[in-house]
Design an enzyme around this catalytic site. Sequence first.
Site, PDB file in Angstrom:
ATOM      1  N   SER A  99      -1.669 -24.182  20.483  1.00 46.67           N
ATOM      2  CA  SER A  99      -2.836 -23.508  21.377  1.00 46.67           C
ATOM      3  C   SER A  99      -2.532 -22.352  21.824  1.00 46.67           C
ATOM      4  O   SER A  99      -2.363 -21.225  21.251  1.00 46.67           O
ATOM      5  CB  SER A  99      -3.379 -24.766  22.283  1.00 46.67           C
ATOM      6  OG  SER A  99      -4.636 -24.359  22.821  1.00 46.67           O
ATOM      7  N   ASP A 245      -5.907 -21.689  18.626  1.00 47.47           N
ATOM      8  CA  ASP A 245      -6.237 -22.415  17.775  1.00 47.47           C
ATOM      9  C   ASP A 245      -7.732 -22.625  17.568  1.00 47.47           C
ATOM     10  O   ASP A 245      -8.127 -23.109  16.861  1.00 47.47           O
ATOM     11  CB  ASP A 245      -5.738 -23.735  17.775  1.00 47.47           C
ATOM     12  CG  ASP A 245      -5.787 -24.777  19.150  1.00 47.47           C
ATOM     13  OD1 ASP A 245      -6.172 -24.074  20.103  1.00 47.47           O
ATOM     14  OD2 ASP A 245      -5.957 -25.618  18.875  1.00 47.47           O
ATOM     15  N   ASP A 247     -10.222 -23.794  19.411  1.00 45.02           N
ATOM     16  CA  ASP A 247     -11.121 -25.247  19.554  1.00 45.02           C
ATOM     17  C   ASP A 247     -11.711 -24.967  20.804  1.00 45.02           C
ATOM     18  O   ASP A 247     -12.577 -25.923  21.214  1.00 45.02           O
ATOM     19  CB  ASP A 247     -10.182 -26.531  19.359  1.00 45.02           C
ATOM     20  CG  ASP A 247      -9.004 -26.362  20.476  1.00 45.02           C
ATOM     21  OD1 ASP A 247      -8.517 -25.371  20.964  1.00 45.02           O
ATOM     22  OD2 ASP A 247      -8.422 -27.502  20.750  1.00 45.02           O
TER      23      ASP A 247
END
Length: 454
Positions: A99, A245, A247
């Site tokens: 992440s 990442d 998200d």
Amino acid sequence: MTADLSQLVKAYDVRGVVPDQWDETLAELFGAAFVQVTGADAIVTGHDMRPSSPGLSRAFARGAAARGVDVTEIGLCSTDQLYYASGAFGLAGAMFTASHNPAQYNGIKMCRAGAAPVGQDTGLSEIRELVESWIDSGAPTSDATPGTITRRDTLEDYSAHLRGLVDLTSIRPLKVVVDAGNGMGGHTVPTVFAGLPLTLVPMYFELDGTFPNHEANPLDPANIVDLQKRVREEDADLGIAFDGDADRCFVVDERGEPVSPSAITALVAARELARNGGKGTVIHNLITSWSVPEVVRENGGTPVRTRVGHSFIKAEMATSGAIFGGEHSAHYYFKDFWNADTGMLAALHVLAALGGQEGTLSALVAQYDRYAGSGEINSTVDDQAGRLAAIKAAYEGREDITLDELDGLTVTATDWWFNVRPSNTEPLLRLNAEARDEPTMVKVRDEALAIIRG
């Protein structure tokens, strides 16, 4: 290598420094353990742009295939693209990413078929135990016929799925600056935004897991300075930043000012409720703004308050049948996306809301951003439990004040509230405070901090 899995396996995922804490040998063991614990006969894997990601991902696939499991590799992808593949194909999945962590880190986010999370209470503890038992001897030999490893591109299908969930057909032209932070947003945004009436100003779209420009963590104000400046220079309608990442998404308005994730939660909640006939449950964690449950009720929905953390949000989404959920950390969860979090879908909602009217983003979100908030303030303490007890003693019994301990301690009055909760990994207490006006918030914040740091 000698691995300390207590430092590697976290509450929700696997995360550590490569190769100091883990490597491809260990990744192969995780692949074997994952399929044994989940019982999956086929899985899907994906990875981000970090230098170590392709090797770790392929090692995991080898470990799974050696136990008779067919593996579909979707290659470079965002985490929500992996969740898409898990949901659309009905496969357990593993995403290789750390992440927003620095370049030397990597990790695995795992899920069962339908993007159902694998955390400490849903299989991750068992996976860790198996890997620990195999570190010295290796995974036991399987009698199964080895599975296949095949490649499949899902970017177009992922994009089409998201575009099918938000009506963008009639939005006005918008100019949007996107800071991908050299992360996976640089891979997904061009395809998802293709064909929309958008003038896209890309920043740091080059995939580079060494993060040469800034950390890919837009919640840290230092990491959106470039985006804020560029939005003003370009006279853009808004700016969007993604984490490594992709998200999570973070939004700045046409002035370059940050938009609270609580305001985005409220905005998207109102839109999702409208899509569902003004009915539905919306999940919010206990440190989102008072604005969120207010907006949910005003739009006919039922707000449900949860602890902080995606495992709690996703569990409540599943049990309550909620249509949407949002967190202060800019994670947004959608029933129509297998209850998983996707920053890209939240970004499309913001574009649709802004492009569906003539006003500015700052004017649009003002109706969803009604209170003065402190943001999250961390304090290092020697005794988390002792400091929490001191806060409880200071406020307990006061007239018109209520206390609850759903997650840490929340103290609520007529015109303000604050929550203090301990970090699970560091000797920290995290404070979030909110009030109906700025002077009251400052007073409440400083009173709480004086006790925490006393």
